[in-house]
Design a protein around this motif. Structure first.
Motif, PDB file in Angstrom:
ATOM      1  N   ASP A 145       3.335  -4.361  -8.834  1.00 56.44           N
ATOM      2  CA  ASP A 145       3.254  -5.803  -8.610  1.00 56.44           C
ATOM      3  C   ASP A 145       1.964  -6.300  -9.261  1.00 56.44           C
ATOM      4  OD1 ASP A 145       3.360  -8.384  -7.702  1.00 56.44           O
ATOM      5  OD2 ASP A 145       3.031  -7.892  -5.582  1.00 56.44           O
ATOM      6  N   ASP A 146       2.082  -6.731 -10.512  1.00 57.51           N
ATOM      7  CA  ASP A 146       0.894  -7.038 -11.319  1.00 57.51           C
ATOM      8  C   ASP A 146       0.029  -8.107 -10.640  1.00 57.51           C
ATOM      9  OD1 ASP A 146      -0.935  -7.093 -13.306  1.00 57.51           O
ATOM     10  OD2 ASP A 146       0.419  -7.763 -14.888  1.00 57.51           O
ATOM     11  N   GLY A 147      -1.189  -7.724 -10.317  1.00 52.53           N
ATOM     12  CA  GLY A 147      -2.124  -8.657  -9.679  1.00 52.53           C
ATOM     13  C   GLY A 147      -1.726  -9.033  -8.258  1.00 52.53           C
ATOM     14  N   GLY A 165      -3.208  10.946 -10.918  1.00 52.18           N
ATOM     15  CA  GLY A 165      -2.967  10.805  -9.475  1.00 52.18           C
ATOM     16  C   GLY A 165      -1.499  10.708  -9.116  1.00 52.18           C
ATOM     17  N   THR A 166      -1.246  10.480  -7.832  1.00 50.88           N
ATOM     18  CA  THR A 166       0.131  10.476  -7.331  1.00 50.88           C
ATOM     19  C   THR A 166       0.939   9.282  -7.839  1.00 50.88           C
ATOM     20  OG1 THR A 166      -0.693   9.388  -5.352  1.00 50.88           O
ATOM     21  CG2 THR A 166      -0.362  11.756  -5.213  1.00 50.88           C
ATOM     22  N   SER A 167       0.271   8.279  -8.414  1.00 50.20           N
ATOM     23  CA  SER A 167       1.027   7.138  -8.947  1.00 50.20           C
ATOM     24  C   SER A 167       1.782   7.502 -10.216  1.00 50.20           C
ATOM     25  CB  SER A 167       0.094   5.968  -9.248  1.00 50.20           C
ATOM     26  OG  SER A 167      -0.551   5.541  -8.086  1.00 50.20           O
ATOM     27  N   GLY A 213      -6.228   1.845  -8.496  1.00 52.90           N
ATOM     28  CA  GLY A 213      -5.363   0.781  -9.001  1.00 52.90           C
ATOM     29  C   GLY A 213      -5.081  -0.320  -7.996  1.00 52.90           C
ATOM     30  N   ASP A 217       0.860   7.295 -13.179  1.00 51.89           N
ATOM     31  CA  ASP A 217       0.691   6.253 -14.194  1.00 51.89           C
ATOM     32  C   ASP A 217       0.079   6.797 -15.481  1.00 51.89           C
ATOM     33  OD1 ASP A 217      -1.603   6.530 -12.368  1.00 51.89           O
ATOM     34  OD2 ASP A 217      -2.556   5.003 -13.601  1.00 51.89           O
ATOM     35  N   ASN A 245      -0.406   2.507  -3.070  1.00 49.80           N
ATOM     36  CA  ASN A 245       0.516   1.709  -3.898  1.00 49.80           C
ATOM     37  C   ASN A 245       1.910   2.309  -3.999  1.00 49.80           C
ATOM     38  OD1 ASN A 245      -1.703   0.009  -4.928  1.00 49.80           O
ATOM     39  ND2 ASN A 245      -2.308   1.880  -6.001  1.00 49.80           N
ATOM     40  N   ASP A 257       5.156   0.363  -5.443  1.00 52.97           N
ATOM     41  CA  ASP A 257       5.662   0.729  -6.780  1.00 52.97           C
ATOM     42  C   ASP A 257       7.130   1.158  -6.712  1.00 52.97           C
ATOM     43  OD1 ASP A 257       3.056   0.310  -7.586  1.00 52.97           O
ATOM     44  OD2 ASP A 257       2.675   2.363  -8.250  1.00 52.97           O
ATOM     45  N   GLY A 312      -4.864   4.711  -4.471  1.00 52.18           N
ATOM     46  CA  GLY A 312      -3.949   5.234  -5.483  1.00 52.18           C
ATOM     47  C   GLY A 312      -2.548   5.191  -4.894  1.00 52.18           C
ATOM     48  N   GLY A 313      -1.716   6.168  -5.248  1.00 53.63           N
ATOM     49  CA  GLY A 313      -0.388   6.246  -4.645  1.00 53.63           C
ATOM     50  C   GLY A 313      -0.513   6.342  -3.131  1.00 53.63           C
TER      51      GLY A 313
HETATM   52  N1  ADP Z   1      -2.795  -4.945 -12.498  1.00 58.50           N
HETATM   53  C1  ADP Z   1      -2.342  -4.305 -11.421  1.00 58.50           C
HETATM   54  N2  ADP Z   1      -1.806  -5.000 -10.398  1.00 58.50           N
HETATM   55  C2  ADP Z   1      -1.339  -4.378  -9.283  1.00 58.50           C
HETATM   56  N3  ADP Z   1      -1.361  -3.051  -9.126  1.00 58.50           N
HETATM   57  C3  ADP Z   1      -1.890  -2.296 -10.108  1.00 58.50           C
HETATM   58  C4  ADP Z   1      -2.404  -2.874 -11.293  1.00 58.50           C
HETATM   59  N4  ADP Z   1      -2.865  -1.881 -12.090  1.00 58.50           N
HETATM   60  C5  ADP Z   1      -2.633  -0.725 -11.414  1.00 58.50           C
HETATM   61  N5  ADP Z   1      -2.038  -0.972 -10.231  1.00 58.50           N
HETATM   62  C6  ADP Z   1      -1.597  -0.008  -9.235  1.00 58.50           C
HETATM   63  O1  ADP Z   1      -2.403   1.137  -9.301  1.00 58.50           O
HETATM   64  C7  ADP Z   1      -1.614   2.305  -9.521  1.00 58.50           C
HETATM   65  C8  ADP Z   1      -2.418   3.308 -10.287  1.00 58.50           C
HETATM   66  O2  ADP Z   1      -3.583   3.522  -9.550  1.00 58.50           O
HETATM   67  P1  ADP Z   1      -4.415   4.850  -9.635  1.00 58.50           P
HETATM   68  O3  ADP Z   1      -5.738   4.562  -9.015  1.00 58.50           O
HETATM   69  O4  ADP Z   1      -4.377   5.380 -11.024  1.00 58.50           O
HETATM   70  O5  ADP Z   1      -3.595   5.763  -8.657  1.00 58.50           O
HETATM   71  P2  ADP Z   1      -3.349   7.342  -8.682  1.00 58.50           P
HETATM   72  O6  ADP Z   1      -4.674   7.968  -8.418  1.00 58.50           O
HETATM   73  O7  ADP Z   1      -2.350   7.545  -7.598  1.00 58.50           O
HETATM   74  O8  ADP Z   1      -2.804   7.632 -10.062  1.00 58.50           O
HETATM   75  C9  ADP Z   1      -0.378   1.791 -10.217  1.00 58.50           C
HETATM   76  O9  ADP Z   1       0.707   2.654 -10.016  1.00 58.50           O
HETATM   77  C10 ADP Z   1      -0.181   0.442  -9.524  1.00 58.50           C
HETATM   78  O10 ADP Z   1       0.447   0.607  -8.281  1.00 58.50           O
END
Ligand code: ADP
Ligand code: MG
Length: 373
Positions: A215-217, A12-14, A299, A16, A199, A203, A176-177
């Motif tokens: 921002d974890d959690g 996704g756009t994050s 996420g 990750d 997010n 991020d 997601g992003g």
């Molecule tokens: N433990 C966590 N705490 C806070 N945010 C989180 C955590 N784990 C993932 N994320 C958020 O979720 C994003 C990834 O989400 P995801 O659903 O994979 O998005 P995408 O589809 O855009 O890739 C990370 O970049 C972060 O912003």
């Protein structure tokens, strides 16, 4: 067509990593949800992908790969080939048991108004390496026909909601992003749109301030104070007044970070989380009826401060995470691409006037065989 086993993969756009999931489906009914996996990008891979977003800004031809886009495309293909091979090995599944792989690729540019949406990743190379037919390039046909090309997952969200009891209407919200919702009130067709930032701003802000990826959690946001003036100003963007369907590029709101007043990192994390929650709630007046229940995936569901802001903003609706209703919140998008791939195989439409604004229900995706050159 009988029920088959399909593997879906989403990046996704994050930026990750790659989510992987297996489902059993005939493209309509979800017969079973199988195992899931995740293959994170390394820091080096992520910086190549971030650079690819920059190199894609000037694209006018979706097949062009200037700058480091060609390199990024091989990287995306390699990561997905590795991800699917590791997934099959870990679950003792042979390639011949999988009817199709749904491969979204990595979006580097999304400008539906210019009929331009670009996902990098080579479907044919992935099919050869996996030894499995691959469906890919799911957004192009919709955008070429005048649709938003996003979101693509509503047809799957709607199938999931069909299996769920409880109060309706239900909104499935993927954070997601970018954040996107699917409003489900059967037998009416689902309504969908991107709602605004998910997010991505949180991020980007944290990466710049602290080097943290997220921002974890929601721990930082939990300590911060929300700056309401910034949110009020951001909400003046005409995107929020537009009725669905509507979609966004990942970086559509990136510029507003430069308008963030001077504030602590915790305040920034809180303010941007509240911006996400507020813009999601801002979609409610555009829906036929207020949803009774929201199910949150992606996420963003791990950011507990964001979840609590959502509870506040969406009250009196119930707000639950996908995991709380028995789904795998981190795998839903990957499952959706498995489902969409089977719909591609069957020639079923995947996007609709109410989900992407395309004038008629549209098929999406191209199927490539492992033997194809
Ligand atoms: N433990 C966590 N705490 C806070 N945010 C989180 C955590 N784990 C993932 N994320 C958020 O979720 C994003 C990834 O989400 P995801 O659903 O994979 O998005 P995408 O589809 O855009 O890739 C990370 O970049 C972060 O912003
Ligand atoms: Mg992701």
């Amino acid at each position: 067509m009988a029920v088959v086993r399909a593997v879906g993969m989403m990046s996704g756009t994050s930026l990750d990593g790659v989510d992987v999931a297996l489902i059993e489906t005939d493209g309509e009914r979800i017969a079973a949800l199988g195992p899931t996996a995740y293959r994170a990008y390394t820091d080096d891979e992520r910086s190549v992908l971030r650079q690819a977003l920059t190199d894609a800004v000037g694209l006018t031809n979706r097949n062009a790969r200037p700058g480091n886009l060609a390199h990024a495309e091989s990287l995306v293909t390699d990561a997905h080939a590795e991800a699917v091979q590791a997934f099959l090995a870990a679950n003792s599944i042979s390639a011949s048991e999988i009817a199709i792989v749904g491969f979204h690729g990595q979006t580097v540019l999304h400008r539906p108004r210019q009929q331009l949406t670009v996902q990098i990743g080579q479907g044919a190379a992935l099919a050869r390496r996996a030894g499995i037919p691959v469906a890919y390039d799911f957004r192009a046909a919709d955008v070429a026909a005048g649709g938003e090309g996003a979101p693509l997952v509503p047809v799957y969200h709607s199938a999931l909601v069909g299996m769920l009891g409880g109060p309706r209407p239900v909104c499935v919200l993927n954070i997601g992003g970018v954040a996107n919702l699917t409003y489900c009130d059967p037998p009416h067709p689902p309504i969908a749109c991107d709602t605004g930032p998910g997010n991505a701003l949180i991020d980007d802000f944290l990466r710049e301030r602290t080097g943290q990826r997220y921002d974890d959690g929601g721990a930082l946001a939990a300590q911060g104070k929300v700056h309401g003036d910034f949110i009020a100003a951001a909400l003046r963007d005409p995107f929020f007044d537009a009725r669905p369907p509507k979609s966004l590029d990942r970086n559509a709101f990136a510029d507003i970070l430069s308008t963030l007043p001077k504030m602590s990192t915790a305040d920034g994390a809180a303010t941007l989380a509240m911006l996400t929650a507020t813009t999601i709630a801002r979609a409610v007046p555009h829906l036929p009826r207020p949803p009774a229940r929201w199910i949150i995936s992606g996420g963003g569901a791990h950011n507990r401060t964001l979840m609590s802001f959502l509870g506040e903003k969406l009250a009196p609706a119930q707000v639950k995470t996908a995991d709380e209703v028995g789904w795998s919140g981190d795998a839903i998008e990957a499952q959706a691409f498995a489902y969409l791939a089977v719909r591609t195989l069957r020639g079923l439409p995947s996007t609709f006037p109410t989900t992407t604004g395309v004038p008629m229900p549209m098929r999406g995706g191209i199927v490539t065989q492992p033997a194809a050159q």
